[in-house]
Enzyme design. Sequence first.
Site, PDB file in Angstrom:
ATOM      1  N   ASP A 175     -24.011  63.508  75.205  1.00 35.97           N
ATOM      2  CA  ASP A 175     -23.078  62.563  74.516  1.00 35.97           C
ATOM      3  C   ASP A 175     -22.225  61.727  75.481  1.00 35.97           C
ATOM      4  O   ASP A 175     -21.983  60.552  75.286  1.00 35.97           O
ATOM      5  CB  ASP A 175     -22.542  63.342  73.311  1.00 35.97           C
ATOM      6  CG  ASP A 175     -23.226  63.615  72.203  1.00 35.97           C
ATOM      7  OD1 ASP A 175     -24.022  62.748  71.867  1.00 35.97           O
ATOM      8  OD2 ASP A 175     -23.217  64.596  71.600  1.00 35.97           O
ATOM      9  N   ARG A 233      -7.189  70.653  74.645  1.00 37.08           N
ATOM     10  CA  ARG A 233      -7.344  69.105  74.442  1.00 37.08           C
ATOM     11  C   ARG A 233      -6.085  68.285  74.941  1.00 37.08           C
ATOM     12  O   ARG A 233      -6.306  67.278  75.557  1.00 37.08           O
ATOM     13  CB  ARG A 233      -7.386  68.810  73.035  1.00 37.08           C
ATOM     14  CG  ARG A 233      -8.785  69.365  72.293  1.00 37.08           C
ATOM     15  CD  ARG A 233     -10.109  68.990  73.151  1.00 37.08           C
ATOM     16  NE  ARG A 233     -11.242  69.317  72.796  1.00 37.08           N
ATOM     17  CZ  ARG A 233     -12.046  70.271  73.567  1.00 37.08           C
ATOM     18  NH1 ARG A 233     -11.823  70.398  75.052  1.00 37.08           N
ATOM     19  NH2 ARG A 233     -13.321  70.650  73.271  1.00 37.08           N
ATOM     20  N   ASP A 278     -11.371  67.828  67.386  1.00 42.94           N
ATOM     21  CA  ASP A 278     -10.891  67.383  68.657  1.00 42.94           C
ATOM     22  C   ASP A 278     -10.594  65.838  68.771  1.00 42.94           C
ATOM     23  O   ASP A 278      -9.829  65.600  69.671  1.00 42.94           O
ATOM     24  CB  ASP A 278     -12.091  67.827  69.662  1.00 42.94           C
ATOM     25  CG  ASP A 278     -12.007  69.317  69.816  1.00 42.94           C
ATOM     26  OD1 ASP A 278     -11.017  70.169  69.956  1.00 42.94           O
ATOM     27  OD2 ASP A 278     -13.510  69.736  70.012  1.00 42.94           O
ATOM     28  N   SER A 310     -23.376  74.617  69.389  1.00 42.19           N
ATOM     29  CA  SER A 310     -22.372  73.839  70.078  1.00 42.19           C
ATOM     30  C   SER A 310     -21.333  74.802  70.667  1.00 42.19           C
ATOM     31  O   SER A 310     -20.885  75.464  69.895  1.00 42.19           O
ATOM     32  CB  SER A 310     -21.708  72.776  69.353  1.00 42.19           C
ATOM     33  OG  SER A 310     -20.459  72.371  69.508  1.00 42.19           O
TER      34      SER A 310
HETATM   35  N1  ARG Z   1     -13.095  75.066  65.750  1.00 41.16           N
HETATM   36  C1  ARG Z   1     -12.511  75.077  66.857  1.00 41.16           C
HETATM   37  C2  ARG Z   1     -11.273  74.081  67.008  1.00 41.16           C
HETATM   38  O1  ARG Z   1     -11.065  73.043  66.194  1.00 41.16           O
HETATM   39  C3  ARG Z   1     -13.393  74.791  68.025  1.00 41.16           C
HETATM   40  C4  ARG Z   1     -13.972  73.234  68.081  1.00 41.16           C
HETATM   41  C5  ARG Z   1     -15.072  73.180  69.187  1.00 41.16           C
HETATM   42  N2  ARG Z   1     -16.179  74.025  68.762  1.00 41.16           N
HETATM   43  C6  ARG Z   1     -17.312  73.983  69.349  1.00 41.16           C
HETATM   44  N3  ARG Z   1     -18.147  74.893  69.059  1.00 41.16           N
HETATM   45  N4  ARG Z   1     -17.761  72.894  70.220  1.00 41.16           N
HETATM   46  O2  ARG Z   1     -10.445  74.154  67.802  1.00 41.16           O
END
Ligand code: ARG
Length: 400
Positions: free
Chosen positions: A15, A96, A125, A176
């Site tokens: 991506d 982040r 995110d 993921s």
């Molecule tokens: N749910 C978690 C958050 O919002 C992780 C998000 C990313 N998760 C992932 N499996 N790519 O902080």
Amino acid sequence: MRAKRVVLAYSGGVDTSVCIPYLLHEWGAQEVIALAVDLGQNEDMEQIRQKALTSGAVAAYVADGKASFVTDYIWPSLAANAMYEGYYPLATALARPLIARLLVEVALEHGCDAVAHGCTGKGNDQVRFDVSIKALAPYLTVLAPAREWGMTREETIAYGERYGIPSPVTKKSPYSVDFNLYGRSIECGSLEDPWTEPPAEIYGMTTDPESAPDQPGYVTVGFTAGIPVSLDGVVLGPVALIDQLNILTGSHGVGRIDLVEDRLVGIKSREIYECPAALVLIASHRALEAMTLTREVSLYKQQHIEPTYAQLVYNGLWYSPLRQALDGFLTSTQATVTGEVRLKLFKGQATVVGRRSPQSLYDNGLATYAQGDSFDHRAAEGFIYVWGLPTKVWSAVHRP
Ligand code: ARG
């Protein structure tokens, strides 16, 4: 044309790779600069950097964010014992705002007018990136191609191939995964059914508790003013401390969390976390606070500061005045949180079995049931009379 020169948060995946030609050819950017951040995800960062260049970036950089991640993001969050909805120590969420800060630094250094990321429109995110970037540099444009392009995975791969981005060689894992020093987050695939037990293959930082050692392990975590400084009496830098603690406690199967959580965008999602060091640090920090803070400070902190802190981290408000204000409370309360906590590690459990502190408020003379304690037993009677008075009065009226 949406922007002239763009800095892109780059992970090396399909991506974010496709974001490069997309920004150039669909959105008219003249140059894309890629920034990959090393947060301890155990990937070959140089290979990722090269891939950004092959994908069409005019320049590609790798930033080592590990030390700052621990010192500036994890430690404050640990002071708040931050766990979203009571369970998730926020590994992904905390990374982040750091990535956003590094993106903004590169943007300013290279005269970019926009910052881009590869998040889709359904997750948390995107919120964390957008809000953090705008908080740090309100004049920069934020671009999120994957939020708008509407391509399926196959279309994305095909689009990339047109611009020389090789399609993934191995069959893509259905999961993921987001990975850094403070934990691993895993979703998608069979995990989307909240009834389905997570398959063994998804785990990467923890041993299955069932096959963990039959003998318990022990670890002692030392804190100075709320910050972890040593393991088993050996003083360690922040990154090494978390690294070692992950390995030691993960080998005992500690750190697995299976959660249905509430995303900010209103969706419930099922996520599996592995965060051995995070869970052990939070458990030990809590145990030390229980010894060194007054009852009133502890209670107020647990009821009001900690859940609010976890929510603001989760919801992308790291660079908000609320966090600054809460950090003021935390810094003040952490001054006396110094000492050591000993934990037993056994088949997936980390249990606090000892704590000691030069600032301890635990008074054995008051607490002991042995002869000659210093507590005035007779004072209890008058105290209880006053304490119970409102309840007694209520009962006299309603249960005469
Ligand atoms: N749910 C978690 C958050 O919002 C992780 C998000 C990313 N998760 C992932 N499996 N790519 O902080």
